[in-house]
Design a protein around this motif. Structure first.
Motif, PDB file in Angstrom:
ATOM      1  N   UNK A 137      42.549  53.663  37.379  1.00  0.00           N
ATOM      2  CA  UNK A 137      43.615  53.178  36.436  1.00  0.00           C
ATOM      3  C   UNK A 137      44.829  52.760  37.279  1.00  0.00           C
ATOM      4  N   UNK A 138      45.220  53.588  38.108  1.00  0.00           N
ATOM      5  CA  UNK A 138      46.204  53.226  39.053  1.00  0.00           C
ATOM      6  C   UNK A 138      46.319  52.144  39.692  1.00  0.00           C
ATOM      7  N   UNK A 139      44.646  51.773  40.119  1.00  0.00           N
ATOM      8  CA  UNK A 139      44.564  50.601  41.081  1.00  0.00           C
ATOM      9  C   UNK A 139      44.879  49.401  40.242  1.00  0.00           C
ATOM     10  N   UNK A 140      44.190  49.689  39.155  1.00  0.00           N
ATOM     11  CA  UNK A 140      44.484  48.539  38.165  1.00  0.00           C
ATOM     12  C   UNK A 140      46.058  48.278  37.701  1.00  0.00           C
ATOM     13  N   UNK A 141      46.944  49.284  37.829  1.00  0.00           N
ATOM     14  CA  UNK A 141      48.323  49.053  37.549  1.00  0.00           C
ATOM     15  C   UNK A 141      48.869  48.456  38.740  1.00  0.00           C
ATOM     16  N   UNK A 142      48.371  48.873  39.921  1.00  0.00           N
ATOM     17  CA  UNK A 142      49.125  48.475  41.066  1.00  0.00           C
ATOM     18  C   UNK A 142      48.483  47.073  41.603  1.00  0.00           C
ATOM     19  N   UNK A 143      47.223  46.805  41.263  1.00  0.00           N
ATOM     20  CA  UNK A 143      46.913  45.765  41.829  1.00  0.00           C
ATOM     21  C   UNK A 143      46.219  44.468  40.898  1.00  0.00           C
ATOM     22  N   UNK A 173      36.700  34.564  45.756  1.00  0.00           N
ATOM     23  CA  UNK A 173      37.673  35.334  44.968  1.00  0.00           C
ATOM     24  C   UNK A 173      37.213  35.115  43.492  1.00  0.00           C
ATOM     25  N   UNK A 174      37.181  36.160  42.637  1.00  0.00           N
ATOM     26  CA  UNK A 174      37.202  36.069  41.259  1.00  0.00           C
ATOM     27  C   UNK A 174      38.102  35.440  40.462  1.00  0.00           C
ATOM     28  N   UNK A 175      37.841  35.214  39.245  1.00  0.00           N
ATOM     29  CA  UNK A 175      39.100  34.343  38.778  1.00  0.00           C
ATOM     30  C   UNK A 175      39.913  35.445  37.852  1.00  0.00           C
ATOM     31  N   UNK A 176      40.569  35.975  38.707  1.00  0.00           N
ATOM     32  CA  UNK A 176      41.472  37.080  38.302  1.00  0.00           C
ATOM     33  C   UNK A 176      42.884  37.116  39.027  1.00  0.00           C
ATOM     34  N   UNK A 177      43.512  38.239  39.094  1.00  0.00           N
ATOM     35  CA  UNK A 177      45.018  38.129  40.015  1.00  0.00           C
ATOM     36  C   UNK A 177      44.451  37.871  41.352  1.00  0.00           C
ATOM     37  N   UNK A 178      43.318  38.163  41.826  1.00  0.00           N
ATOM     38  CA  UNK A 178      43.211  38.141  43.165  1.00  0.00           C
ATOM     39  C   UNK A 178      43.002  36.581  43.686  1.00  0.00           C
ATOM     40  N   UNK A 179      42.709  35.749  42.655  1.00  0.00           N
ATOM     41  CA  UNK A 179      42.541  34.313  42.920  1.00  0.00           C
ATOM     42  C   UNK A 179      44.302  33.637  42.365  1.00  0.00           C
ATOM     43  N   UNK A 180      44.834  34.392  41.413  1.00  0.00           N
ATOM     44  CA  UNK A 180      45.957  34.069  40.858  1.00  0.00           C
ATOM     45  C   UNK A 180      47.092  35.014  41.173  1.00  0.00           C
ATOM     46  N   UNK A 181      47.458  35.334  42.250  1.00  0.00           N
ATOM     47  CA  UNK A 181      48.356  36.498  42.261  1.00  0.00           C
ATOM     48  C   UNK A 181      49.744  36.427  41.633  1.00  0.00           C
ATOM     49  N   UNK A 182      50.185  35.398  41.457  1.00  0.00           N
ATOM     50  CA  UNK A 182      51.308  35.154  40.595  1.00  0.00           C
ATOM     51  C   UNK A 182      51.113  35.708  39.112  1.00  0.00           C
ATOM     52  N   UNK A 183      49.752  36.127  38.733  1.00  0.00           N
ATOM     53  CA  UNK A 183      49.910  36.561  37.486  1.00  0.00           C
ATOM     54  C   UNK A 183      50.108  38.090  37.467  1.00  0.00           C
ATOM     55  N   UNK A 184      50.002  38.576  38.531  1.00  0.00           N
ATOM     56  CA  UNK A 184      49.953  40.291  38.470  1.00  0.00           C
ATOM     57  C   UNK A 184      51.271  40.736  37.815  1.00  0.00           C
ATOM     58  N   UNK A 185      52.361  40.069  38.170  1.00  0.00           N
ATOM     59  CA  UNK A 185      53.475  40.530  37.112  1.00  0.00           C
ATOM     60  C   UNK A 185      53.104  40.774  35.558  1.00  0.00           C
ATOM     61  N   UNK A 186      52.643  39.423  35.190  1.00  0.00           N
ATOM     62  CA  UNK A 186      52.103  39.600  33.763  1.00  0.00           C
ATOM     63  C   UNK A 186      51.050  40.635  33.201  1.00  0.00           C
ATOM     64  N   UNK A 187      50.246  40.862  34.183  1.00  0.00           N
ATOM     65  CA  UNK A 187      49.391  41.720  33.966  1.00  0.00           C
ATOM     66  C   UNK A 187      49.914  43.221  33.885  1.00  0.00           C
ATOM     67  N   UNK A 188      50.782  43.480  34.886  1.00  0.00           N
ATOM     68  CA  UNK A 188      51.506  44.626  34.902  1.00  0.00           C
ATOM     69  C   UNK A 188      52.500  44.815  33.725  1.00  0.00           C
TER      70      UNK A 188
END
Ligand code: SF4
Ligand code: SF4
Length: 161
Positions: free
Chosen positions: A103-109, A131-146
């Motif tokens: 869960x902490x990995x999910x929060x961080x990455x 890269x999968x169709x996730x924040x790995x491919x779209x790192x700019x989405x990480x802030x939104x996910x968090x």
């Protein structure tokens, strides 16, 4: 702190375990139980008599394959009950340390399993994009996910108690 009333919480969620006749079809159908100490019938029994099971490691060994639920002669929604009991446990601050770490990995990455070179190569070997169709491919989405995870209280839920 008082133990949560699991039986009533199941009832509130529309899950009736009281009709269980302890036939054991669920345990006999359980692929996880063949390799672990998971005993599905016992989980249902504990719920029936409202005995504490929130600290049982077995609760987390269910692979949610739904075999037991499909075969239960009483039509008991066993897996849904297990999900509900797990939810109660997590809200009580009880979860496996491995799950807390993930869960902490999910929060961080923004991803439960961060990708590495080895996984990238494996994906390519299988003819997939590296890269999968996730924040790995779209790192700019990480802030939104968090932001989403924080807005629903996930960060507090998985924080060390
Ligand atoms: S299969 Fe259904 S009735 Fe039989 S022990 Fe499991 S939950 Fe109870
Ligand atoms: S859903 Fe879980 S408890 Fe039911 S048979 Fe599958 S692994 Fe076993």
């Amino acid at each position: 702190m008082d133990e949560p009333d699991v039986l009533n919480r199941l009832k509130d969620a529309g899950l009736d375990v009281l009709t269980c006749m302890q036939c054991g079809v669920c345990s006999g159908s359980c692929p996880s139980g063949r390799y672990t100490s998971l005993n599905t019938r016992r989980i249902v029994r504990k719920a029936q008599v409202n005995t504490d099971m929130l600290h049982d490691k077995e609760l987390w060994m269910c692979a949610t394959c739904y075999n037991c639920q499909e075969r239960c002669p009483r039509g008991i929604r066993i897996v849904d009950a297990i999900f509900t009991i797990r939810t109660i446990a997590v809200h009580e601050g009880i979860m496996l340390s491995e799950h807390r770490k993930v869960s902490h990995l999910l929060l961080k990455h923004g991803h439960a399993v961060p990708i590495n070179d080895e996984t990238r190569q494996k994906r390519e070997k299988l003819g997939m994009e590296p890269l999968p169709e996730t924040v790995h491919k779209y790192p700019q989405a990480l802030k939104d996910v968090q932001k989403l995870l924080r807005s629903c209280g996930f960060d507090k839920l998985v924080a060390e108690k």
